[in-house]
Design an enzyme around this catalytic site. Structure first.
Site, short mmCIF file in Angstrom:
data_model
loop_
_atom_site.label_atom_id
_atom_site.label_comp_id
_atom_site.label_asym_id
_atom_site.label_seq_id
_atom_site.Cartn_x
_atom_site.Cartn_y
_atom_site.Cartn_z
CG HIS A 52 -1.77 1.07 0.86
ND1 HIS A 52 -2.54 1.89 0.06
CD2 HIS A 52 -2.87 1.30 2.58
CE1 HIS A 52 -3.64 2.68 0.41
NE2 HIS A 52 -3.68 2.18 2.07
CG ASP A 106 3.23 4.52 -4.10
OD1 ASP A 106 1.85 3.27 -3.68
OD2 ASP A 106 3.21 4.98 -3.27
CG HIS A 125 -4.25 0.30 -8.05
ND1 HIS A 125 -5.39 0.16 -8.08
CD2 HIS A 125 -3.45 1.44 -7.11
CE1 HIS A 125 -5.90 1.12 -7.24
NE2 HIS A 125 -4.82 1.77 -7.30
C1 SDX Z 1 -1.44 1.74 -3.54
O1 SDX Z 1 -5.93 0.32 -3.06
C2 SDX Z 1 -5.63 1.78 -3.77
O2 SDX Z 1 -6.41 3.03 -3.92
C3 SDX Z 1 -3.90 1.95 -3.16
C4 SDX Z 1 -3.36 3.19 -3.07
C5 SDX Z 1 -4.13 4.55 -2.75
O3 SDX Z 1 -4.22 5.47 -3.43
O4 SDX Z 1 -4.65 4.34 -1.55
O5 SDX Z 1 -3.54 3.43 -4.70
C6 SDX Z 1 -2.08 3.30 -3.40
O6 SDX Z 1 -1.73 1.07 -2.32
C7 SDX Z 1 -0.53 1.53 -4.97
C8 SDX Z 1 0.02 0.16 -4.73
C9 SDX Z 1 0.76 0.56 -4.30
N1 SDX Z 1 1.57 -1.01 -3.95
C10 SDX Z 1 2.90 -1.53 -4.87
O7 SDX Z 1 3.15 -0.67 -5.60
C11 SDX Z 1 2.96 -2.74 -4.61
C12 SDX Z 1 3.35 -3.34 -5.83
N2 SDX Z 1 2.13 -3.83 -6.26
C13 SDX Z 1 1.27 -5.42 -6.05
O8 SDX Z 1 1.80 -6.13 -4.39
C14 SDX Z 1 -0.33 -5.73 -6.17
O9 SDX Z 1 -0.06 -5.11 -7.95
C15 SDX Z 1 -1.29 -4.73 -5.65
C16 SDX Z 1 -1.40 -5.19 -4.21
C17 SDX Z 1 -1.09 -2.90 -5.94
C18 SDX Z 1 -2.14 -5.47 -5.99
O10 SDX Z 1 -2.79 -6.18 -5.50
P1 SDX Z 1 -4.47 -6.97 -6.03
O11 SDX Z 1 -5.48 -6.14 -6.86
O12 SDX Z 1 -4.77 -8.34 -5.00
O13 SDX Z 1 -3.75 -8.80 -8.01
P2 SDX Z 1 -3.53 -9.53 -7.44
O14 SDX Z 1 -1.82 -9.42 -6.26
O15 SDX Z 1 -3.84 -10.74 -6.50
O16 SDX Z 1 -2.64 -9.07 -8.64
C19 SDX Z 1 -2.90 -9.58 -9.83
C20 SDX Z 1 -1.67 -10.41 -10.54
C21 SDX Z 1 -0.96 -11.71 -9.68
O17 SDX Z 1 -0.32 -12.75 -10.18
P3 SDX Z 1 -1.34 -14.00 -10.79
O18 SDX Z 1 -1.82 -14.70 -9.38
O19 SDX Z 1 -2.99 -13.41 -10.98
O20 SDX Z 1 -0.75 -15.07 -11.54
O21 SDX Z 1 -0.74 -9.53 -10.94
C22 SDX Z 1 -0.09 -10.32 -9.97
C23 SDX Z 1 0.20 -10.71 -8.51
O22 SDX Z 1 1.26 -12.03 -8.86
N3 SDX Z 1 1.09 -9.11 -9.92
C24 SDX Z 1 2.20 -8.46 -10.16
C25 SDX Z 1 2.53 -7.19 -8.66
N4 SDX Z 1 1.45 -7.23 -9.09
C26 SDX Z 1 0.01 -7.57 -9.31
N5 SDX Z 1 3.65 -9.20 -10.00
C27 SDX Z 1 4.79 -8.19 -10.21
N6 SDX Z 1 4.36 -7.30 -10.03
C28 SDX Z 1 3.74 -6.48 -9.77
N7 SDX Z 1 3.62 -5.22 -8.49
#
Ligand code: SDX
Length: 436
Positions: A273, A372, A314
């Site tokens: 997050h 971010d 996201h």
């Molecule tokens: C913020 O919600 C908001 O509005 C948040 C925010 C705000 O203003 O409040 O926008 C701020 O938190 C932005 C996000 C910052 N986080 C990161 O940058 C961390 C890296 N991102 C991931 O951890 C992830 O993308 C999330 C947590 C942001 C979102 O996760 P989801 O929606 O639960 O999606 P997921 O984890 O289920 O991912 C879907 C797929 C997965 O692969 P499969 O299981 O389908 O095979 O995409 C992959 C994940 O493994 N994946 C990634 C990835 N993000 C998702 N693979 C590699 N690198 C990534 N960054």
């Protein structure tokens, strides 16, 4: 905000369950934008819960504050597009808009700015809290503690059912969080705390409290101040994200707003997050050189490797994050202003973005840079230490948290109490120690 009860004769979702003749009719509710929702309130009486870990398909509340369309990359605050607000508005004006629902006129704007300016100081006793922390304490640990501690100083305005108390608390939090934030930085540096000044704007004051010392006048660079104001503005609110949902859940118990915001700060800290901006810089440092990028992209794609490309992906934006686009433009402005033409971090970030966006894994999973990804590069160029990045996110997000909390408390609400799918042991009798 009208509590959207289904209009008589509104659309219904009809649920049929194998082995049961009865059809369960669930009202469909519509809002002003975005998907309609299926009101599942009556399911419990039918002996069922819904199951949605991570709330991927769950609307937790009604709200009129922020609207996001993840497919179109749309972000509206009270209907105004983030691109127009970033270009034409200011952070404090957006704070007013989030809290009050309308843009302020000139008098309202001036009065609001003046009110915030006159609440920026913190009680002298609060300064003592800092000396209890180690100098190398993470500033987010300090922010969790001192923000919650504010509730020990304002017993005169803790009646959450009193709109005047809610208003003064909103003003105090927006005004004091930057003071507490910069104090956590000064404490880590072993430098004296710098008092806020009423002759400076919000962003100028933040930079002044961060970088001024009693030994010499500190001149705020107006371009950097403008960038800082825009960074706060881009973080101000974002619908029902994890930390905002935490604030609402804490608030639904009747907890005081300072404790609720402290809970939001704690939730924001996680690297998935708000902690991602710090994690992006740590990741770029770990990659070290452009020649290592392919190796890290491969790791991000490897299901057996927990490594993720921080700053990418996201829950809602499955196209570009409009904030990331604006942040990238701001990044270039700041680096130009600082005369940092060749910033290796920016170069690496841009190359990483290009490679990722051409890779079918990221394209197929619709992973784009989020807010971010570029913010940390700007903050590092300004001279803000990485540990302070999430503190700055928390500072920016405070008006959103408090506006969402206020929206809930000022309308009928229930305590948040999710249920579960239980998969543990069924009933069994206690086994005395001698028989085990
Ligand atoms: C913020 O919600 C908001 O509005 C948040 C925010 C705000 O203003 O409040 O926008 C701020 O938190 C932005 C996000 C910052 N986080 C990161 O940058 C961390 C890296 N991102 C991931 O951890 C992830 O993308 C999330 C947590 C942001 C979102 O996760 P989801 O929606 O639960 O999606 P997921 O984890 O289920 O991912 C879907 C797929 C997965 O692969 P499969 O299981 O389908 O095979 O995409 C992959 C994940 O493994 N994946 C990634 C990835 N993000 C998702 N693979 C590699 N690198 C990534 N960054």
């Amino acid at each position: 905000m009208s509590t959207s009860t289904p209009t008589k004769g509104g659309k219904l979702a009809r649920l049929t369950i194998d082995g049961h003749d009865q059809v369960i009719e669930l009202p469909i509710l519509g809002g002003s934008e975005g998907p309609q929702v299926i009101d599942i309130g009556k399911l419990t009486a039918q002996g069922y819960f819904t199951y949605d870990p991570g709330f991927v398909s769950t609307a937790s509340c009604e709200s009129e504050i922020t609207y996001i369309d993840g497919d179109k990359g749309i972000l509206l605050h009270r209907g105004y597009p983030i691109e127009q607000l970033a270009e034409q508005s200011s952070y404090l004006e957006l704070c007013y808009l989030l809290l009050n629902g309308e843009l302020p006129n000139a008098v309202q704007k001036s009065n609001f700015e003046d009110t915030i300016k006159h609440h920026t100081m913190v009680h002298e006793q609060l300064r003592n809290f800092y000396s209890g922390f180690r100098r190398d304490a993470h500033p987010m640990a300090i922010m969790c503690g001192v923000t919650g501690a504010l509730s020990a100083f304002y017993h005169d305005s803790m009646d959450i059912d009193n709109p005047d108390h809610r208003r003064i608390t909103a003003h105090r939090l927006i005004a004091k969080i930057p003071t507490l934030a910069t104090m956590s930085y000064k404490y880590s540096m072993g430098q004296p705390f710098i008092f806020p000044r009423n002759d400076l704007s919000y962003a100028e004051n933040f930079l002044h409290m961060m970088f001024a010392t009693p030994c010499a006048d500190y001149e705020v660079n107006p371009i950097i101040a403008r960038a800082m104001d825009r960074i706060f503005l881009l973080h101000a609110d974002h619908e029902q994200n994890a930390s905002t949902s935490t604030v609402r859940l804490a608030g639904s118990t009747g907890a005081n707003p300072f404790a609720c915001i402290a809970a939001g700060i704690a939730a924001l800290w996680g690297p998935s997050h708000g902690g991602a901006n710090e994690a992006v810089l740590d990741m770029l440092d770990e990659i070290g050189d452009e020649k290592n990028i392919d190796k890290f992209v491969a790791r991000a794609k490897d299901k057996d490797d927990p490594f993720r490309l921080m700053g990418f992906g996201h829950r809602v934006y499955k196209n570009f994050d409009p904030r990331a686009t604006i942040m990238q433009q701001t990044c270039k402005e700041v680096l130009d202003e600082l005369g940092v033409e060749d910033n290796p971090l920016l170069r690496m970030a841009q190359r990483l973005e290009k490679i990722a966006l051409e890779d079918e894994y990221f394209v197929e999973k619709r992973l784009y840079p989020n807010v971010d990804f570029y913010s940390g590069i700007i903050l590092k160029a300004i001279g803000i230490p990485v540990e302070m990045f999430t503190v700055i996110f928390a500072t920016g997000r405070t008006p959103g948290w408090i506006a969402q909390w206020n929206e809930m408390i000022s309308h009928p609400y229930k305590i948040g109490r999710p249920r579960q799918l239980y998969k543990g042991p069924t009933r069994r009798d206690y086994v005395p120690l001698g028989s085990r």
